[in-house]
Design an enzyme around this catalytic site. Structure first.
Site, short mmCIF file in Angstrom:
data_model
loop_
_atom_site.label_atom_id
_atom_site.label_comp_id
_atom_site.label_asym_id
_atom_site.label_seq_id
_atom_site.Cartn_x
_atom_site.Cartn_y
_atom_site.Cartn_z
N ASN A 388 63.79 102.16 31.73
CA ASN A 388 62.95 102.56 30.65
C ASN A 388 61.84 103.82 31.39
OD1 ASN A 388 61.24 103.27 28.31
ND2 ASN A 388 61.36 101.01 27.98
N ASP A 389 61.17 103.58 31.63
CA ASP A 389 60.17 104.59 32.28
C ASP A 389 60.91 105.49 33.14
OD1 ASP A 389 57.87 103.78 30.28
OD2 ASP A 389 57.29 101.61 32.00
N VAL A 390 61.72 104.91 33.29
CA VAL A 390 62.14 105.78 34.44
C VAL A 390 62.70 107.06 34.64
CG1 VAL A 390 61.34 104.08 37.13
CG2 VAL A 390 63.74 104.39 35.55
N VAL A 391 64.00 106.84 32.95
CA VAL A 391 64.01 107.84 32.32
C VAL A 391 63.42 108.26 31.64
CG1 VAL A 391 66.52 106.88 33.02
CG2 VAL A 391 65.30 106.24 30.75
N SER A 429 54.87 100.29 31.82
CA SER A 429 53.55 101.45 30.94
C SER A 429 53.23 101.12 29.61
CB SER A 429 53.67 103.09 31.67
OG SER A 429 55.39 103.87 30.91
#
Length: 462
Positions: A388-391, A429
């Site tokens: 999720n957050d890493v993309v 996050s």
């Protein structure tokens, strides 16, 4: 003669620790590395029974041996049971917890030395105090990290003037530590208050740190635990503790720096997060578009290049074996398949690498952020499973976002993106992912293993 046996054994144990650390630097040698390190720890533990202080103290020798055996039985028993039962998805919590226990053990050693009046010099007192401070911070901070990863504590917590309070607690603890070192722990009440403040500082330092930064925090506490053990090794004149603690501290510090760099954050900024901004965040526009298993399978089966981005959702679903099966099916059709791993994907460093290695994915197919990012514009399909957050593209554009400035995998630059996701919730996050709303992105809803099973079934029919 006994002293020589102890020192030689400690040296062998330290060498085994180093070989173990070397093996654990790669998924291919991690299992052997754990065995080597475990053998070193077993040797160091057994040799402790020959310690001169225990042998000479005839009056308390039997009691000491009984206490040591009880401690080993309790600790080893709990570790064996929990290690057998823990799921791979819960491994980050276990690492945080065990790391905290190491810091707590170092602090406990310092407490016995300071309160028991065993400090013989100012230098020894200073090292004992440093080990106590660092170990206590690692212990309480790791417990907070565990609670956040386990979902016991959700979100970030901060008090009014939180940073001011945190720094004040730390300053008072340092002053008390200096007084303790100068007096060799003469006043036990000051020692007790010192430990209370050190533990409180660890809690206050960790509470406001967001979930997306938790892998870096765990790595930092790992480094602190190593340093605390090394300092207490000097106090006890224990070579094994000095070498093992130094190696762990150095490795943890290097890993923390590398991960902080990968997130474009300084360690100081990480440990002193600014209060979350209210308002001003970029609004995500558009709507999510759903795709079925058949259409997603067609996209992938007729592609030339597919990049798979795994995340924590894959770990929760234990879908890594099915993902590898899908990969093999696609490769049989002549499709190039690669895996893209973000440095902080999952809940701990190397989380995704371990899962993929467990499923049998060849290490040559796994690429880190810097290696794979230039290839996304040429990818026909990017399959995001649980990440999720890493993309999230807002890391490049939204200065008010908590992940702004964090390097991400450029999945949004691919021709097509298929996201396997259980629902429409936000990431760790707590923010919306703009990738899900882009024109080239389709949402394939369902649990990770179930969704990949459907893709496998459809690909086999094409």
């Amino acid at each position: 003669m006994t002293g020589h046996i102890i020192q030689i054994s400690y040296f062998i144990a330290a060498v085994l620790f180093i070989f173990g650390m070397k093996g654990m630097s790669s998924p291919l040698g991690a299992q052997k590395g754990i065995v080597w390190a475990g053998a070193g720890m077993l040797l160091a533990t057994l040799v402790t029974f020959l310690d001169g202080n225990i042998i000479k103290n005839v009056d308390h020798r039997t009691v000491n041996y009984i206490l040591m055996i009880i401690a080993i039985a309790i600790g080893g028993g709990l570790a064996w049971v929990s290690g057998k039962k823990v799921q791979m998805t819960d491994m980050p919590q276990m690492i945080a917890l065990y790391n905290g226990m190491g810091g707590g053990a170092a602090a406990a050693i310092a407490a016995t030395q300071l309160i028991g009046g065993h400090i013989q010099s100012t230098t020894a007192g200073t090292l004992a105090v440093l080990g106590a401070l660092i170990g206590s911070v690692s212990f309480s901070g790791s417990l907070i990290a565990y609670a956040k990863l386990q979902g016991i504590l959700k979100g970030v917590f901060s008090l009014p003037k939180h940073q001011w309070i945190t720094y004040s607690v730390f300053a008072i603890a340092v002053l008390m530590g200096a007084a303790i070192a100068a007096t060799s722990g003469m006043f036990s009440w000051i020692v007790v208050l010192f430990f209370v403040l050190a533990l409180l500082f660890g809690v206050l330092m960790t509470l406001p740190i967001g979930g997306a930064d938790m892998p870096v925090v765990i790595s930092l506490f790992n480094a602190l635990t190593g340093l605390a053990v090394a300092f207490e090794g000097f106090v006890l004149n224990n070579a094994a503790m000095i070498i093992a603690g130094t190696v762990v501290g150095a490795a943890g510090t290097l890993l923390t720096q590398l991960m902080a760099k990968a997130m474009n954050r300084s360690i100081a900024k990480l440990l002193s997060p600014a209060p979350p901004s209210v308002g001003g965040a970029q609004e995500v526009v558009g709507s999510m578009r759903e795709i079925g298993a058949q259409d997603a399978a067609i996209l992938m089966a007729y592609a030339q290049k597919v990049i798979i981005i795994p995340g924590y959702g894959m770990a929760v679903a234990q879908a890594q074996h099915k993902v590898w099966e899908l990969t093999q099916l696609l490769e049989e059709k002549g499709i190039e398949v690669k895996f893209a791993i973000h440095p902080v994907a999952g809940r701990m460093p190397g989380h995704m690498n371990v899962l993929l290695a467990e499923a049998g994915v060849n290490y040559e197919r796994i690429f880190d952020l810097d290696e794979i990012n230039p290839e996304f514009p040429q990818a026909d399909v990017v399959l995001v499973i649980g990440a999720n957050d890493v993309v999230n593209p807002v890391a490049r554009t939204d200065k008010s976002s908590p992940i702004y400035g964090m390097p991400i995998l450029n999945a949004d630059m691919a021709k097509n993106v298929v996201v396997i996701k259980r629902g429409q919730g936000s990431g760790f996050s707590g923010i919306e992912n703009a990738l899900f709303y882009k024109e080239n992105t389709k949402m394939f809803y369902g649990g990770g293993q179930e969704a990949v099973n459907k893709l496998i079934a459809e690909v086999k029919q094409l």
